[in-house]
Scaffold this active site. Structure first.
Site, PDB file in Angstrom:
ATOM      1  CB  SER A   6      -0.891   0.014   1.244  1.00 23.45           C
ATOM      2  OG  SER A   6      -1.395   1.314   1.430  1.00 23.45           O
ATOM      3  CG  HIS A  31      -3.849  -1.593  -1.566  1.00 21.57           C
ATOM      4  ND1 HIS A  31      -4.960  -2.348  -1.849  1.00 21.57           N
ATOM      5  CD2 HIS A  31      -4.200  -0.808  -0.510  1.00 21.57           C
ATOM      6  CE1 HIS A  31      -5.940  -2.046  -1.007  1.00 21.57           C
ATOM      7  NE2 HIS A  31      -5.513  -1.107  -0.182  1.00 21.57           N
ATOM      8  CG  ASP A  33      -5.115   2.398   1.035  1.00 27.70           C
ATOM      9  OD1 ASP A  33      -6.039   1.561   0.966  1.00 27.70           O
ATOM     10  OD2 ASP A  33      -3.958   2.102   1.385  1.00 27.70           O
ATOM     11  CG  MET A  35      -8.523   6.951   2.843  1.00 29.28           C
ATOM     12  SD  MET A  35      -7.657   6.928   4.427  1.00 29.28           S
ATOM     13  CE  MET A  35      -6.692   5.416   4.251  1.00 29.28           C
ATOM     14  CG  HIS A  64      -9.230   0.029  -0.142  1.00 28.57           C
ATOM     15  ND1 HIS A  64      -8.574  -0.207   1.045  1.00 28.57           N
ATOM     16  CD2 HIS A  64     -10.553   0.043   0.159  1.00 28.57           C
ATOM     17  CE1 HIS A  64      -9.457  -0.323   2.018  1.00 28.57           C
ATOM     18  NE2 HIS A  64     -10.666  -0.170   1.511  1.00 28.57           N
ATOM     19  CG  MET A  66     -11.348   3.083   2.560  1.00 30.10           C
ATOM     20  SD  MET A  66      -9.711   3.066   3.308  1.00 30.10           S
ATOM     21  CE  MET A  66      -8.695   3.134   1.835  1.00 30.10           C
ATOM     22  CG  MET A 135     -11.408  -3.141   5.430  1.00 30.56           C
ATOM     23  SD  MET A 135      -9.958  -2.732   4.444  1.00 30.56           S
ATOM     24  CE  MET A 135      -8.930  -1.870   5.621  1.00 30.56           C
ATOM     25  CG  ASP A 173      -5.983  -3.061   3.240  1.00 31.91           C
ATOM     26  OD1 ASP A 173      -4.908  -2.815   3.816  1.00 31.91           O
ATOM     27  OD2 ASP A 173      -6.623  -2.206   2.585  1.00 31.91           O
TER      28      ASP A 173
HETATM   29  C1  DX5 Z   1      -6.183   1.325   5.744  1.00 33.08           C
HETATM   30  C2  DX5 Z   1      -5.723   1.049   4.345  1.00 33.08           C
HETATM   31  C3  DX5 Z   1      -4.614   0.104   4.243  1.00 33.08           C
HETATM   32  C4  DX5 Z   1      -3.338   0.556   4.887  1.00 33.08           C
HETATM   33  C5  DX5 Z   1      -2.571  -0.661   5.300  1.00 33.08           C
HETATM   34  O1  DX5 Z   1      -7.361   2.031   5.709  1.00 33.08           O
HETATM   35  O2  DX5 Z   1      -6.798   0.521   3.583  1.00 33.08           O
HETATM   36  O3  DX5 Z   1      -4.380  -0.274   2.883  1.00 33.08           O
HETATM   37  O4  DX5 Z   1      -2.534   1.347   4.059  1.00 33.08           O
HETATM   38  O5  DX5 Z   1      -1.482  -0.261   6.040  1.00 33.08           O
HETATM   39  P1  DX5 Z   1      -0.795  -1.235   7.098  1.00 33.08           P
HETATM   40  O6  DX5 Z   1      -0.287  -2.398   6.321  1.00 33.08           O
HETATM   41  O7  DX5 Z   1       0.291  -0.391   7.687  1.00 33.08           O
HETATM   42  O8  DX5 Z   1      -1.848  -1.635   8.091  1.00 33.08           O
HETATM   43 ZN    ZN Z   2      -6.380  -0.351   1.607  1.00 28.10          ZN
END
Ligand code: DX5
Ligand code: ZN
Length: 213
Positions: A6, A31, A33, A35, A64, A66, A135, A173
């Site tokens: 990620s 990956h 993220d 948000m 991903h 969010m 998750m 994840d």
């Molecule tokens: C959290 C993200 C993850 C995050 C994982 O909301 O969706 O992808 O980056 O990070 P680690 O591996 O540090 O938990």
């Molecule tokens: Zn993620």
């Protein structure tokens, strides 16, 4: 096990170099993220930065979402041709419609379940899905602790997947590292996302290799 670092835990001051480095380290997916500050209490990146990640990456993107308005964000990111777009089931009233929309762009469709969402919630979707993302932390931040109940959830999901759609991958994840990856494998998980574990490691290659169980 497929490995998807990620980039949330990368050094954003040298993002292109970081993305190239994880690709050179042999990861399978990158990956990303996204948000929106509403679905989760954090804001990350939009299409301008994701386009830079796509240009730097030699591996397919795994986006991903969010966010609250999934359809808007799917339309925003579809032109970047990621391999996968994952959206949270908790935030979608019409998941079949959105799955069809994602697939209409030639992108693989995936649904994400928060740690407290039952795996059975995907029973009537799984035949249309390419992946289910479980998750193992509450979404919003990197570097949180792994919630072990995801193992039980993965085992239940694997049973359902094996009967209804053996082609549907199971991804996990949050808080993944070299200590819990074997249990995840044994529970039927196909893909792990790892942010802080990979980017805090001295060698990205050693980190990726240690997750490939
Ligand atoms: C959290 C993200 C993850 C995050 C994982 O909301 O969706 O992808 O980056 O990070 P680690 O591996 O540090 O938990
Ligand atoms: Zn993620």
């Amino acid at each position: 096990m497929l490995v998807a670092p990620s980039v949330l835990s990368a050094d954003f001051g040298k993002l292109a170099g970081e993305v190239q480095a994880i690709c050179d380290a042999g990861c399978d997916l990158v990956h990303v993220d996204v948000m929106d500050g509403h679905f989760v209490p954090n804001l990350t990146i939009g299409p301008v930065v994701v386009e830079s990640i796509a240009k730097a990456s030699t591996k397919p993107l795994d986006i991903h979402l969010m966010v609250q308005n999934n359809t808007f964000f799917v339309e925003l990111f579809a032109p970047l041709k990621p391999a996968y777009i994952s959206f949270h089931l908790e935030e979608e009233k019409h998941p079949h419609r959105l799955i069809q929309k994602i697939k209409s762009y030639g992108i693989k469709a995936s649904v994400v379940l928060n740690p407290n969402t039952l795996p059975e919630e995907v029973e009537f979707l799984i035949e249309d899905l390419d992946m289910v993302l479980l998750m193992s932390v509450n979404p919003g931040f990197g570097g949180q602790s792994f919630i072990p109940s995801v193992l039980k959830k993965a085992r239940r999901l694997k049973k359902m997947r094996d009967v209804l759609n053996p082609n549907c991958l199971i991804e996990v994840d949050g808080g993944v590292n070299e200590k819990n990856v074997l249990e995840l494998k044994e529970a039927g998980v196909d893909v792990v996302v790892a942010g802080s574990y990979v980017f805090k490691h001295d060698s990205y290659k050693k980190a990726v290799d240690s997750l490939r169980v």
